[in-house]
Write a protein that holds these residues in place. Structure first.
Motif, short mmCIF file in Angstrom:
data_model
loop_
_atom_site.label_atom_id
_atom_site.label_comp_id
_atom_site.label_asym_id
_atom_site.label_seq_id
_atom_site.Cartn_x
_atom_site.Cartn_y
_atom_site.Cartn_z
N GLY B 90 0.82 -1.21 0.00
CA GLY B 90 0.00 0.00 0.00
C GLY B 90 0.84 1.25 0.00
O GLY B 90 0.70 2.13 -0.85
N SER B 127 -4.10 -7.15 4.39
CA SER B 127 -3.62 -6.94 3.02
C SER B 127 -4.46 -7.81 2.10
O SER B 127 -4.06 -8.91 1.73
CB SER B 127 -2.14 -7.31 2.92
N GLU B 129 -5.98 -6.24 -0.62
CA GLU B 129 -6.00 -5.55 -1.92
C GLU B 129 -4.76 -5.86 -2.74
O GLU B 129 -4.69 -5.55 -3.93
CB GLU B 129 -6.06 -4.02 -1.70
N ASP B 130 -3.73 -6.44 -2.10
CA ASP B 130 -2.42 -6.59 -2.75
C ASP B 130 -2.49 -7.35 -4.07
O ASP B 130 -1.84 -6.96 -5.05
CB ASP B 130 -1.40 -7.21 -1.79
N SER B 132 -4.89 -7.63 -6.21
CA SER B 132 -5.50 -6.81 -7.28
C SER B 132 -4.55 -5.72 -7.73
O SER B 132 -4.35 -5.50 -8.93
CB SER B 132 -6.78 -6.16 -6.77
N TRP B 133 -3.97 -5.01 -6.77
CA TRP B 133 -3.06 -3.92 -7.12
C TRP B 133 -1.89 -4.42 -7.94
O TRP B 133 -1.52 -3.83 -8.96
CB TRP B 133 -2.51 -3.27 -5.83
N THR B 257 -9.61 -9.54 -1.52
CA THR B 257 -10.85 -8.99 -2.07
C THR B 257 -11.18 -9.66 -3.39
O THR B 257 -10.28 -10.03 -4.16
CB THR B 257 -10.75 -7.47 -2.25
N SER B 259 -12.39 -8.11 -5.76
CA SER B 259 -12.23 -7.10 -6.81
C SER B 259 -10.83 -7.17 -7.41
O SER B 259 -9.93 -6.45 -6.98
CB SER B 259 -12.43 -5.70 -6.24
N GLY B 285 -15.80 -6.87 -0.93
CA GLY B 285 -15.90 -5.41 -1.03
C GLY B 285 -16.35 -4.71 0.23
O GLY B 285 -17.10 -3.74 0.17
#
Lengths: 295, 317
Positions: B90, B127, B129-130, B132-133, B257, B259, B285
């Protein structure tokens, strides 16, 4: 896209100029560096005119620094850009790519003709430098506050590998508003990275306004001192002073050279004017600028 | 192939990570470690004791940490840059993109204690979101080992990989499920059970749970193919498309996630080449409520029962 190849003829000329400069008197050296820098300013002006975009103001403020480093200070070899013991040079203010590319081409890192492709479709010469395409580029910069931490890593690696090679990073002054620089400054001070030199292109302007009106940097020398750095202040357009201050630390601490510069230096109507951060000159302005630059 | 998911013994993968990294460093002096005041939480105590000059603790400064890693790699070193996954990915996302992936230097980014391993510490420390990012960044393999065996294999692979990589190094204890002779290659999944009814594609902590779900469903007469997908990127497209063609549907399961992670990658692939019914299991989400890792996995249905339920939905269609 392959990495660009060296231009051996220009590299040979660069090498003999380096040898000549090493034995010249300081005034002779300054005069010769001045000639090189004026040529580079003309080159950058034409690159940006052709591309229809670029960052002239910062290119011209940093150009004397780049000229001094590549033609008078750095221990590099344009024909061996990956030589392990080369000095590492990082332009953290990557938007001054035109100035960097023109300087690298003047050393023979790649043919001057390549400069005609600056920002053209599929060119190796992107608006911000890419190490996988342009020899002489050590890391991809552009977003501000990135080059300095990488330079700290380069200096730590040199120490681990018992090499005497130096690392020199050029920072914009507005860029110092990014916090990552101060993480890097703190680490370099803590580790006493005496082989690391930071040069601040202190032109006092950022994209939108004066630095001191936007987010004040002064007292800048005190800030660096408090992070454990040896501070040297210099006129960033005085080649003789730049050569003598861009030398290695004698105090065991990392060195910052605060180079007081003028954004748009060399063209009267661009100097110290905020709008020339990324304004593109008209044909008339290019003609007028070239006259001022001696041609 | 033996299913080891019911074995009671579980492991914190950070131990295997540290042992493998230290062993590699003994044989290769290019290997160095960089961390952000996380010597303890990155399990680098032993590494530092053995290689003090090859351990760089930059303090609580993740942007500097990743940039320093890129600078060390510029000199021909192989830096393993270790930090709690949420802060590594992040805080230093732009450094990961520009200094590491775009600059194409062989930095191994080690996201320690990923997913919801920090349970009650909450979403700031999760963590999820990692995947996806980082999947969105070119030239950056995204690796989620399932257990200690695969963690060791991932560390060995990353040390020899000529470019950058991201490894998730798990803290939440998991059983050993990877056969010792399983291959570990860029972009290759591992089939753990055979079956032609439904395929479960799982990564990281979800792999042992997928195997337990397969066992449940086997007793109900359904044959579940379990694919362990350590590479969220690049995806094993051949294995996924084979699953789409030869089974009736695909369930994906990840501690992340929904997403943009594993499930999204699989869905994007099958939607374009061989659409099949899917269920995508992950964190839907929302910011997680307070709770332990085990509680949160249960809460979001990231369990053997949750996976089995999703597979039954596809079987009942």
């Amino acid at each position: 896209m392959q990495m660009l190849n060296a231009d051996p003829v220009t590299a040979t000329e660069w090498r003999s100029r380096r040898t000549r400069l090493a034995t010249s008197t300081p005034p002779q050296r300054a005069a010769e560096l001045g000639k090189v820098a004026t040529d580079l300013r003309r080159t950058v002006l034409r690159m940006i005119e052709r591309a229809g975009q670029g960052h002239l103001g910062g290119d011209f403020s940093v150009l004397d620094i780049l000229t001094t480093l590549f033609h008078g200070v750095l221990n590099v070899d344009p024909e061996r850009p990956h030589w392990p013991d080369r000095d590492r040079f990082i332009l953290s203010k990557g938007h001054s790519s035109a100035a960097l590319y023109a300087t690298l081409a003047s050393c023979g890192y790649f043919p001057r003709a390549e400069l005609d492709t600056f920002m053209a479709p599929m060119s190796a010469l992107n608006g911000h430098p890419n190490r996988t395409k342009v020899p002489g580029v050590e890391t991809n910069t552009g977003p501000l506050g990135h080059g300095f931490p990488v330079a700290v890593g380069c200096a730590l690696a040199a120490r681990l590998q018992s090499s005497t090679r130096r690392t020199v990073v050029v920072l914009g002054d507005g860029e110092l508003q990014e916090g990552s620089n101060w993480e890097a400054a703190m680490a370099a001070g803590h580790h006493e990275l005496s082989a690391l030199t930071a040069v601040v292109d202190r032109n006092r302007l950022q994209q939108g306004a004066r630095t001191e009106e936007t987010n004040r940097l002064d007292p800048l020398p005190d800030k660096w001192r408090s992070f454990g750095w040896e501070v040297r202040e210099v006129d960033g357009h005085d080649y003789r002073a730049l050569v003598s201050t861009c030398t290695e630390s004698t105090t065991g601490r990392p060195v910052v050279v605060i180079a007081n510069t003028v954004k748009g230096k060399g063209v009267s109507f661009m100097e110290d004017r905020v709008e020339w951060h990324h304004k593109v000159p008209t044909a008339d302005q290019v003609r007028a600028a070239l006259v001022e630059l001696g041609r | 192939m033996t299913i080891a998911a019911s074995v009671a013994q579980t492991y914190d993968c950070r131990q295997a990570f540290a042992e493998e990294l230290t062993a590699l460093a003994r044989a290769d002096d290019r290997i160095v470690a960089v961390c952000n005041d996380s010597i303890g939480s990155s399990n680098l105590v032993g590494f530092r004791a053995e290689f003090p000059d090859r351990t760089f603790n930059v303090g609580i400064a993740e942007q500097d940490m990743v940039g320093v890693g890129a600078g060390l790699a510029n000199a021909g070193l192989i830096p393993f840059v270790c930090a709690a996954a949420p802060f590594l990915t992040g805080r230093a996302l732009e450094q990961i993109k520009a200094d590491v992936a775009y600059s194409d230097v062989p930095v191994v980014l080690c996201g320690m204690s990923p997913g919801m391993a920090y349970g009650e510490l909450g979403p700031t420390h999760h963590s999820i979101e990692d995947l996806s990012w980082l999947r969105a960044i070119p030239n950056l393999p995204v690796v989620v080992p399932a257990d200690p065996v695969q963690t060791r294999a991932a560390v060995r692979w990353a040390a020899g990989h000529p470019g950058p990589a991201f490894l998730r190094i798990g803290r939440f204890k998991v059983p050993a499920v990877t056969p010792p002779d399983a291959p570990f290659e860029l972009g290759r999944g591992i089939q753990l059970t055979d079956g032609d009814d439904v395929t479960v594609i799982a990564t990281g902590t979800m792999v042992s749970r997928a195997l337990a779900a397969a066992e449940q469903l086997r007793t109900e007469g359904a044959a579940i193919r379990v694919l362990n997908m350590p590479f969220v990127d690049p995806l094993d497209t051949a294995a996924v498309l084979d699953a789409a063609r030869t089974t009736r549907g695909i369930v994906t399961a990840e501690e992340a996630t929904v997403s943009g992670g594993l499930g999204a990658a699989v869905a994007s692939l099958v939607a374009q080449h061989h659409p099949v019914p899917m269920r995508i299991l992950g964190v839907p989400g929302v910011f997680a409520p307070t709770g332990s890792t085990a509680f949160l996995l249960e809460h979001f249905g990231l369990t053997a029962n949750g996976i089995a339920r999703a597979a039954r939905e596809l079987l009942d269609r």
